[in-house]
Design a protein around this motif. Structure first.
Motif, PDB file in Angstrom:
ATOM      1  N   VAL A   1      52.443  31.762  19.480  1.00  0.00           N
ATOM      2  CA  VAL A   1      53.141  30.722  20.245  1.00  0.00           C
ATOM      3  C   VAL A   1      53.125  31.097  21.726  1.00  0.00           C
ATOM      4  N   TRP A   2      52.822  30.107  22.567  1.00  0.00           N
ATOM      5  CA  TRP A   2      52.807  30.315  24.014  1.00  0.00           C
ATOM      6  C   TRP A   2      54.178  30.813  24.458  1.00  0.00           C
ATOM      7  N   ALA A   3      54.200  31.940  25.188  1.00  0.00           N
ATOM      8  CA  ALA A   3      55.463  32.577  25.531  1.00  0.00           C
ATOM      9  C   ALA A   3      55.569  32.833  27.025  1.00  0.00           C
ATOM     10  N   TYR A   4      56.810  32.938  27.516  1.00  0.00           N
ATOM     11  CA  TYR A   4      57.084  33.288  28.896  1.00  0.00           C
ATOM     12  C   TYR A   4      57.121  34.810  29.053  1.00  0.00           C
ATOM     13  N   MET A   5      56.916  35.266  30.290  1.00  0.00           N
ATOM     14  CA  MET A   5      56.936  36.694  30.561  1.00  0.00           C
ATOM     15  C   MET A   5      58.320  37.309  30.300  1.00  0.00           C
ATOM     16  N   ARG A   6      59.368  36.509  30.379  1.00  0.00           N
ATOM     17  CA  ARG A   6      60.720  37.034  30.170  1.00  0.00           C
ATOM     18  C   ARG A   6      61.109  37.110  28.697  1.00  0.00           C
ATOM     19  N   THR A   7      60.227  36.616  27.820  1.00  0.00           N
ATOM     20  CA  THR A   7      60.512  36.651  26.387  1.00  0.00           C
ATOM     21  C   THR A   7      60.577  38.095  25.897  1.00  0.00           C
ATOM     22  N   LYS A   8      61.571  38.391  25.069  1.00  0.00           N
ATOM     23  CA  LYS A   8      61.721  39.749  24.564  1.00  0.00           C
ATOM     24  C   LYS A   8      60.872  39.975  23.316  1.00  0.00           C
ATOM     25  N   LEU A   9      60.414  41.217  23.196  1.00  0.00           N
ATOM     26  CA  LEU A   9      59.552  41.603  22.083  1.00  0.00           C
ATOM     27  C   LEU A   9      60.356  42.283  20.980  1.00  0.00           C
ATOM     28  N   SER A  10      59.809  42.207  19.789  1.00  0.00           N
ATOM     29  CA  SER A  10      60.364  42.930  18.650  1.00  0.00           C
ATOM     30  C   SER A  10      59.271  43.755  17.998  1.00  0.00           C
ATOM     31  N   ALA A  11      59.655  44.868  17.416  1.00  0.00           N
ATOM     32  CA  ALA A  11      58.685  45.719  16.725  1.00  0.00           C
ATOM     33  C   ALA A  11      57.928  44.906  15.680  1.00  0.00           C
ATOM     34  N   GLY A  12      56.620  45.078  15.668  1.00  0.00           N
ATOM     35  CA  GLY A  12      55.782  44.351  14.726  1.00  0.00           C
ATOM     36  C   GLY A  12      55.221  43.055  15.262  1.00  0.00           C
ATOM     37  N   ASP A  13      55.712  42.586  16.412  1.00  0.00           N
ATOM     38  CA  ASP A  13      55.174  41.360  17.008  1.00  0.00           C
ATOM     39  C   ASP A  13      53.703  41.529  17.351  1.00  0.00           C
ATOM     40  N   GLU A  14      53.003  40.397  17.396  1.00  0.00           N
ATOM     41  CA  GLU A  14      51.616  40.375  17.841  1.00  0.00           C
ATOM     42  C   GLU A  14      51.562  39.645  19.183  1.00  0.00           C
ATOM     43  N   LEU A  15      51.112  40.359  20.196  1.00  0.00           N
ATOM     44  CA  LEU A  15      51.027  39.794  21.546  1.00  0.00           C
ATOM     45  C   LEU A  15      49.556  39.608  21.909  1.00  0.00           C
ATOM     46  N   PHE A  16      49.213  38.377  22.236  1.00  0.00           N
ATOM     47  CA  PHE A  16      47.834  38.035  22.598  1.00  0.00           C
ATOM     48  C   PHE A  16      47.775  37.730  24.088  1.00  0.00           C
ATOM     49  N   ILE A  17      46.828  38.352  24.779  1.00  0.00           N
ATOM     50  CA  ILE A  17      46.645  38.142  26.217  1.00  0.00           C
ATOM     51  C   ILE A  17      45.209  37.707  26.478  1.00  0.00           C
ATOM     52  N   ARG A  18      45.050  36.668  27.283  1.00  0.00           N
ATOM     53  CA  ARG A  18      43.721  36.205  27.672  1.00  0.00           C
ATOM     54  C   ARG A  18      43.614  36.192  29.187  1.00  0.00           C
ATOM     55  N   LEU A  19      42.739  37.039  29.713  1.00  0.00           N
ATOM     56  CA  LEU A  19      42.442  37.054  31.142  1.00  0.00           C
ATOM     57  C   LEU A  19      41.216  36.195  31.390  1.00  0.00           C
ATOM     58  N   GLU A  20      41.326  35.290  32.346  1.00  0.00           N
ATOM     59  CA  GLU A  20      40.235  34.360  32.613  1.00  0.00           C
ATOM     60  C   GLU A  20      39.894  34.386  34.095  1.00  0.00           C
ATOM     61  N   GLU A  21      38.618  34.572  34.402  1.00  0.00           N
ATOM     62  CA  GLU A  21      38.142  34.528  35.783  1.00  0.00           C
ATOM     63  C   GLU A  21      36.951  33.582  35.852  1.00  0.00           C
ATOM     64  N   SER A  22      37.002  32.663  36.801  1.00  0.00           N
ATOM     65  CA  SER A  22      35.950  31.645  36.883  1.00  0.00           C
ATOM     66  C   SER A  22      35.253  31.627  38.238  1.00  0.00           C
ATOM     67  N   THR A  23      35.636  32.528  39.152  1.00  0.00           N
ATOM     68  CA  THR A  23      35.012  32.552  40.471  1.00  0.00           C
ATOM     69  C   THR A  23      34.366  33.910  40.725  1.00  0.00           C
ATOM     70  N   SER A  24      33.395  33.912  41.622  1.00  0.00           N
ATOM     71  CA  SER A  24      32.700  35.131  42.024  1.00  0.00           C
ATOM     72  C   SER A  24      33.099  35.506  43.444  1.00  0.00           C
ATOM     73  N   SER A  25      32.722  36.729  43.850  1.00  0.00           N
ATOM     74  CA  SER A  25      33.012  37.183  45.214  1.00  0.00           C
ATOM     75  C   SER A  25      32.467  36.178  46.216  1.00  0.00           C
ATOM     76  N   ALA A  26      33.348  35.658  47.070  1.00  0.00           N
ATOM     77  CA  ALA A  26      32.977  34.542  47.945  1.00  0.00           C
ATOM     78  C   ALA A  26      32.005  34.943  49.051  1.00  0.00           C
ATOM     79  N   HIS A  27      32.086  36.187  49.526  1.00  0.00           N
ATOM     80  CA  HIS A  27      31.302  36.572  50.699  1.00  0.00           C
ATOM     81  C   HIS A  27      30.215  37.593  50.367  1.00  0.00           C
ATOM     82  N   ILE A  28      29.849  37.673  49.087  1.00  0.00           N
ATOM     83  CA  ILE A  28      28.785  38.585  48.680  1.00  0.00           C
ATOM     84  C   ILE A  28      27.648  37.771  48.080  1.00  0.00           C
TER      85      ILE A  28
END
Length: 313
Positions: free
Chosen positions: A63-90
């Motif tokens: 379930v989509w969660a906020y950063m302030r949400t508290k965790l419990s032992a055994g929880d599964e936390l999924f993180i997705r980092l997304e980058e869609s741009t490249s170095s602008a001046h290279i």
């Protein structure tokens, strides 16, 4: 730092680089907020900002969660980092790139001589940054250049590069804490002592933006440890470790003890044994930024140095 990751992968969706992690929350992290937990794992503010911009980038038990949400032992936390741009001046440029190691988080390259790391006014399209951006551009992968350890233009050898903002932040912190060990191999003029430590502050030479010197009044403390590996025909092959990372530290320190690097146009201008300073980033020892695994990478001596000490391997 070992991370309790049991699943991670990198994907490419519609010209986006997506790095995914799944964490199983261990009992000692019970009651922490998601942000507190991720901060302990080395996540910087820039990553939190990026996560807030990306829908469903933080899922707690699916379930989509906020950063302030508290965790419990055994929880599964999924993180997705997304980058869609490249170095602008290279400018991405396809050119040879000697890759020593690559995974979804880091890239290690054996940088050749006559190649600056970053573009500048006089070096716009033939730097390591151009080559790495070109490498990923050829694969149609957006990429922002993040170099962890810089080398002088004519210093060869291992250069560690982060492939996304999280690995960059963790490696940058490790570098600042001196947790990334670098061994250099150098060739110096004359016969040095078998080993020694040079503890002498380094500062700018007045009127020069490039040259450095020993400066006991205004210089910054600099410490270099060296060990002679071999001596042949008036030259010493040295292994060096730095406690500090001052500009031109090895070059200035060796000159200060009367054994400058051969080929060094700034600090040993009359020597023409080779066409650049004989300095090579030979070994990197560090912890992987995501898995915590211990890594030791090496890069062989370049031909111009190896021919002077062919028995070194």
């Amino acid at each position: 730092m070992l991370f309790p990751i049991y699943f991670s992968k990198v994907l490419l969706y519609n010209v986006r680089m997506i790095r995914q992690f799944t964490y199983r929350i261990e009992p000692e992290y019970d009651s922490l907020t998601i942000r507190e937990y991720l901060s302990l794992k080395g996540y910087p503010n820039a990553v939190f900002v990026q996560l807030k911009k990306t829908p469903e980038s933080v899922l707690l038990n699916g379930v989509w969660a906020y950063m302030r949400t508290k965790l419990s032992a055994g929880d599964e936390l999924f993180i997705r980092l997304e980058e869609s741009t490249s170095s602008a001046h290279i400018l991405p440029v396809s050119m040879p790139l000697s890759i020593c190691y690559e995974d979804e988080d880091i890239l290690a390259v054996n940088k050749p001589a006559q190649m600056p790391v970053h573009p500048s006014l006089n070096h716009y399209d033939h730097t390591l940054a151009n080559a790495v951006c070109g490498y990923y551009n050829d694969q149609e992968i957006p990429y922002t250049f993040r170099c962890v350890n810089r080398l002088d233009r004519d210093t060869t050898g291992l250069t560690l590069i982060a492939k996304h903002m999280l690995s960059s932040a963790i490696l940058s912190t490790a570098a600042a804490r001196r947790e990334i060990s670098r061994e250099y191999i150098a060739i110096a003029s004359g016969k040095t002592p078998e080993s020694g430590t040079i503890d002498a502050p380094i500062g700018r030479v007045a009127g020069s933006t490039i040259k450095r010197q020993i400066d006991f009044e205004n210089g910054e403390r600099a410490i270099t440890h060296y060990r002679r590996l071999a001596y042949h025909d008036g030259l010493s092959l040295l292994s060096l470790h730095l406690e500090t990372g001052r500009t031109h530290q090895i070059r200035v320190h060796l000159k200060s003890i009367g054994h400058p690097l051969i080929g060094d146009f700034l600090y040993n201008p009359t020597d023409t044994t080779i066409k650049r300073q004989a300095l090579h980033s030979y070994r990197l020892t560090f912890s992987h930024p995501i898995t915590g695994e211990s890594f030791v990478l090496t890069a062989p001596l370049p031909d111009d140095m190896h021919c002077l000490f062919p028995d070194f391997s």
